[in-house]
Scaffold this active site. Sequence first.
Site, PDB file in Angstrom:
ATOM      1  N   ASP A   1       1.570  14.287   1.809  1.00 30.93           N
ATOM      2  CA  ASP A   1       2.653  14.071   2.801  1.00 30.93           C
ATOM      3  C   ASP A   1       2.829  15.085   3.810  1.00 30.93           C
ATOM      4  O   ASP A   1       3.628  15.018   4.620  1.00 30.93           O
ATOM      5  CB  ASP A   1       3.911  14.007   1.760  1.00 30.93           C
TER       6      ASP A   1
ATOM      7  N   ARG B   1      13.255  10.643   6.323  1.00 31.59           N
ATOM      8  CA  ARG B   1      12.052  11.161   5.436  1.00 31.59           C
ATOM      9  C   ARG B   1      11.875  12.443   5.745  1.00 31.59           C
ATOM     10  O   ARG B   1      10.963  12.650   6.320  1.00 31.59           O
ATOM     11  CB  ARG B   1      10.950  10.014   5.663  1.00 31.59           C
TER      12      ARG B   1
ATOM     13  N   GLN C   1       3.204   3.507  -7.123  1.00 28.79           N
ATOM     14  CA  GLN C   1       2.395   2.983  -5.943  1.00 28.79           C
ATOM     15  C   GLN C   1       0.910   2.869  -6.134  1.00 28.79           C
ATOM     16  O   GLN C   1       0.128   2.169  -5.564  1.00 28.79           O
ATOM     17  CB  GLN C   1       2.595   4.148  -4.971  1.00 28.79           C
TER      18      GLN C   1
ATOM     19  N   GLY D   1       4.561   6.649   2.418  1.00 30.95           N
ATOM     20  CA  GLY D   1       3.306   7.265   2.845  1.00 30.95           C
ATOM     21  C   GLY D   1       3.182   7.180   4.557  1.00 30.95           C
ATOM     22  O   GLY D   1       4.033   7.675   4.921  1.00 30.95           O
TER      23      GLY D   1
ATOM     24  N   ASN E   1       2.298  16.732  -2.016  1.00 30.51           N
ATOM     25  CA  ASN E   1       2.025  15.252  -2.376  1.00 30.51           C
ATOM     26  C   ASN E   1       2.733  14.554  -3.653  1.00 30.51           C
ATOM     27  O   ASN E   1       3.486  15.346  -4.059  1.00 30.51           O
ATOM     28  CB  ASN E   1       0.379  14.915  -2.565  1.00 30.51           C
ATOM     29  N   LYS E   2       2.611  13.312  -3.970  1.00 29.93           N
ATOM     30  CA  LYS E   2       3.271  12.679  -4.863  1.00 29.93           C
ATOM     31  C   LYS E   2       3.439  13.463  -6.223  1.00 29.93           C
ATOM     32  O   LYS E   2       2.496  14.083  -6.570  1.00 29.93           O
ATOM     33  CB  LYS E   2       3.030  11.411  -5.089  1.00 29.93           C
TER      34      LYS E   2
END
Length: 341
Positions: A239, A96, A198, A55, A249-250
């Site tokens: 993200d 990342r 998470q 994150g 995003n996730k």
Amino acid sequence: MVELPYLLKKESICHRKDGLLYIGDRRVFPFEKRFEPCSTVEQVAAALKAMVTQGGGPLQVAFTTLRFISEKMRLGRLPYSYEELRRSVALLIGARPTNTTMRRAMLALLEELAPLFADGAGPDEFALKVDELVDEQELYYDETYHQMGRIGSTLIEDGDVILTTCFAEHTFLLSLAYAREEGKALSVLVNETRPYLQGSRLTYPCLQEMGIQAHLITDGMGAHYLAEGKITKYMTASDLVCMDGSVVNKVGTLSNAVACNYYKVPYYAFSISPDPTKLSSSEIVMEERSAEEVLHCLSLPTTLEGKALYPSFDIIEPSLVHGIVTPKGVLAPSSLARSFS
């Protein structure tokens, strides 16, 4: 006074001690408060790839690593050269690739530091400049987190039940804290967020620490509670946000966004730094993660040996996004490019 929970305090994300850099290991939180020691930039990059933090964590790790690098250069434990600095920054960025906020912040710092080498500055002067620039960046982000928290709190109404996915970190949690400070009653439904959990391991304990009412649900339950009319808003981090309003995003975010759209519940994504270099989702470099992670949970196998699939991130198209919470306010996806390009 609004305060961040333990997990989001700078010292808990990472810190330096006795020549090492320690990264708070979110893989074992909340059952342990453990730190991963790193003695080289290569080890820091490997820790980021291994999801020791995630994150917004990699951004703070990158800032602290820049101080770590300058200290090693000052002590003669790393070659003092622009080439070494650029190599180290490239390692962090490469760890990342979907985290473009960290990438852009580090490239901007690299550009500001380059003239020191051209002008013949020594390692002591370089270290002082690094501390000055990183202090400025950390202050900017600290202030922006709270600014966005106040903006986000205006979206929350008394009695709201908010669904969230993964770990939305500073901006979302501060929005909840400021809304509660304003006297608004609220509660949160937290998706556990497989395979790293998470939601259950990071978000839920933070909400408990902050005294915010929350319930943990499994990843498939969001549509159930939307259908029952028990969810009033959906809020997540992002993200990456592109200039056309596409949100990354996730994985699992998309299915909830589709269900929210069907049941007429607004979806808001928080983005501290929409990426002006990404016009649309076709330009995104998506991280690859091992599908083996789906076959385990908390290091325990969830089935027999076999094959799995794991798309780490969802792309949520702009039509599913009601608004994007930014430092410039809550923006419609269609207005992002005008504000950030």
